[in-house]
Design a protein around this motif. Structure first.
Motif, PDB file in Angstrom:
ATOM      1  N   LEU A 153       0.820  -1.213   0.000  1.00 25.09           N
ATOM      2  CA  LEU A 153       0.000   0.000   0.000  1.00 25.09           C
ATOM      3  C   LEU A 153       0.852   1.262   0.000  1.00 25.09           C
ATOM      4  O   LEU A 153       0.321   2.371   0.067  1.00 25.09           O
ATOM      5  CB  LEU A 153      -0.933  -0.003   1.221  1.00 25.09           C
ATOM      6  CG  LEU A 153      -1.941  -1.159   1.273  1.00 25.09           C
ATOM      7  CD1 LEU A 153      -2.732  -1.105   2.569  1.00 25.09           C
ATOM      8  CD2 LEU A 153      -2.882  -1.114   0.069  1.00 25.09           C
ATOM      9  N   ASP A 154       2.177   1.083  -0.058  1.00 29.08           N
ATOM     10  CA  ASP A 154       3.120   2.196  -0.130  1.00 29.08           C
ATOM     11  C   ASP A 154       2.959   3.149   1.054  1.00 29.08           C
ATOM     12  O   ASP A 154       2.834   4.368   0.897  1.00 29.08           O
ATOM     13  CB  ASP A 154       2.944   2.959  -1.458  1.00 29.08           C
ATOM     14  CG  ASP A 154       4.112   3.901  -1.736  1.00 29.08           C
ATOM     15  OD1 ASP A 154       5.210   3.620  -1.225  1.00 29.08           O
ATOM     16  OD2 ASP A 154       3.919   4.900  -2.448  1.00 29.08           O
ATOM     17  N   ILE A 155       2.950   2.571   2.252  1.00 32.02           N
ATOM     18  CA  ILE A 155       2.851   3.366   3.469  1.00 32.02           C
ATOM     19  C   ILE A 155       3.897   2.850   4.461  1.00 32.02           C
ATOM     20  O   ILE A 155       4.538   1.827   4.225  1.00 32.02           O
ATOM     21  CB  ILE A 155       1.449   3.275   4.117  1.00 32.02           C
ATOM     22  CG1 ILE A 155       1.141   1.805   4.485  1.00 32.02           C
ATOM     23  CG2 ILE A 155       0.385   3.856   3.212  1.00 32.02           C
ATOM     24  CD1 ILE A 155      -0.126   1.638   5.288  1.00 32.02           C
ATOM     25  N   ASP A 156       4.061   3.567   5.570  1.00 31.24           N
ATOM     26  CA  ASP A 156       4.911   3.105   6.658  1.00 31.24           C
ATOM     27  C   ASP A 156       4.054   2.336   7.656  1.00 31.24           C
ATOM     28  O   ASP A 156       2.866   2.650   7.842  1.00 31.24           O
ATOM     29  CB  ASP A 156       5.582   4.285   7.367  1.00 31.24           C
ATOM     30  CG  ASP A 156       6.517   5.042   6.430  1.00 31.24           C
ATOM     31  OD1 ASP A 156       7.193   4.377   5.625  1.00 31.24           O
ATOM     32  OD2 ASP A 156       6.544   6.287   6.508  1.00 31.24           O
ATOM     33  N   ILE A 157       4.638   1.340   8.318  1.00 34.48           N
ATOM     34  CA  ILE A 157       3.881   0.534   9.279  1.00 34.48           C
ATOM     35  C   ILE A 157       3.178   1.394  10.337  1.00 34.48           C
ATOM     36  O   ILE A 157       2.016   1.134  10.675  1.00 34.48           O
ATOM     37  CB  ILE A 157       4.785  -0.532   9.932  1.00 34.48           C
ATOM     38  CG1 ILE A 157       5.098  -1.644   8.913  1.00 34.48           C
ATOM     39  CG2 ILE A 157       4.117  -1.134  11.164  1.00 34.48           C
ATOM     40  CD1 ILE A 157       5.959  -2.772   9.454  1.00 34.48           C
ATOM     41  N   PRO A 158       3.831   2.446  10.896  1.00 39.65           N
ATOM     42  CA  PRO A 158       3.139   3.262  11.901  1.00 39.65           C
ATOM     43  C   PRO A 158       1.820   3.857  11.406  1.00 39.65           C
ATOM     44  O   PRO A 158       0.928   4.149  12.218  1.00 39.65           O
ATOM     45  CB  PRO A 158       4.163   4.367  12.213  1.00 39.65           C
ATOM     46  CG  PRO A 158       5.483   3.712  11.957  1.00 39.65           C
ATOM     47  CD  PRO A 158       5.253   2.833  10.762  1.00 39.65           C
ATOM     48  N   GLN A 159       1.677   4.046  10.090  1.00 37.27           N
ATOM     49  CA  GLN A 159       0.431   4.601   9.559  1.00 37.27           C
ATOM     50  C   GLN A 159      -0.751   3.666   9.769  1.00 37.27           C
ATOM     51  O   GLN A 159      -1.901   4.102   9.783  1.00 37.27           O
ATOM     52  CB  GLN A 159       0.589   4.925   8.067  1.00 37.27           C
ATOM     53  CG  GLN A 159       1.492   6.107   7.790  1.00 37.27           C
ATOM     54  CD  GLN A 159       1.630   6.388   6.308  1.00 37.27           C
ATOM     55  OE1 GLN A 159       2.631   6.086   5.691  1.00 37.27           O
ATOM     56  NE2 GLN A 159       0.600   6.968   5.723  1.00 37.27           N
ATOM     57  N   LEU A 160      -0.464   2.371   9.945  1.00 35.88           N
ATOM     58  CA  LEU A 160      -1.535   1.414  10.213  1.00 35.88           C
ATOM     59  C   LEU A 160      -2.131   1.632  11.601  1.00 35.88           C
ATOM     60  O   LEU A 160      -3.256   1.218  11.881  1.00 35.88           O
ATOM     61  CB  LEU A 160      -1.013  -0.020  10.100  1.00 35.88           C
ATOM     62  CG  LEU A 160      -0.669  -0.530   8.702  1.00 35.88           C
ATOM     63  CD1 LEU A 160       0.063  -1.858   8.791  1.00 35.88           C
ATOM     64  CD2 LEU A 160      -1.933  -0.687   7.869  1.00 35.88           C
TER      65      LEU A 160
END
Length: 211
Positions: free
Chosen positions: A83-90
């Protein structure tokens, strides 16, 4: 001190504790599945498309989103990568978007004129202050590279769309390129750049500069 006096002394502390309890009740627990669905839909992806991107089965994604299972760390790595995000964004709730209601209409040829020796600018949306973008139209007067005393440089990034005619776009780190009506270029404005008209008539362009 009597019991009646004790009741009179401590009611404020009781109120504070009740308020803290109410605040605690208002804090929503982390809903990873809900957050994942928000990210997926924000990317405009179906479960099938998200499955292809992340390498996780559609059924697995569905169960995560419906809080039926918790993803492993390996699964979260796949989600972040796909999803082209950083894990903390979850784990971070999305920011609340508050509309400012700002709007500014500029009618044809009613922008603020700003002529220079090489360009004739028409500044747009001039009633708004502290804009994140600066849009303007320009007529390119310059005809030769030598019309400029030096490269043009300024902070931010810039988008350029040719509205009419043809230009040569010179930039510090690239070969010159000709752009015609409908062509556009997005570039780092701190890199030296300049334009010249190469069509019979002065070319007209739309410029949008970000701060």
């Amino acid at each position: 001190m009597s019991n009646e006096q004790s009741v009179d002394v401590y009611p404020s502390m009781t109120v504070v504790k009740e308020q803290e309890s109410e605040k605690a009740e208002k804090i929503e627990p982390l809903q990873l599945g809900k957050r994942l669905k928000e990210i997926r839909t924000a990317h405009g992806l179906t479960l099938e498309e998200a499955s292809k991107r992340t390498g996780l089965a559609r059924s697995t994604l569905s169960k995560i989103e419906n809080e039926q299972i918790s993803p492993t760390f390996q699964a979260m790595q796949k989600l972040a990568s796909g999803l082209d995000i950083d894990i903390p964004q979850l784990f971070s709730p999305p920011k609340q978007i508050t509309a400012t209601g700002r709007r500014d209409i500029t009618r044809k040829e009613e922008g603020k004129p700003h002529p220079t020796t090489t360009y004739e600018h028409e500044l747009l949306a001039t009633q708004l202050t502290k804009k994140k973008m600066m849009p303007f139209k320009s007529r390119i007067r310059a005809r030769e590279f030598e019309d400029y005393s030096d490269w043009i440089r300024h902070d931010g990034e810039e988008f350029l769309l040719v509205l009419e005619g043809e230009i040569t776009f010179f930039s510090e780190f690239y070969e010159p390129v000709n752009l015609s009506e409908g062509d556009s270029v997005y570039y780092d404005a701190t890199m030296g750049h300049m334009l010249v008209s190469v069509s019979e008539q002065d070319a007209h362009i739309l410029w949008v500069t970000s701060s």
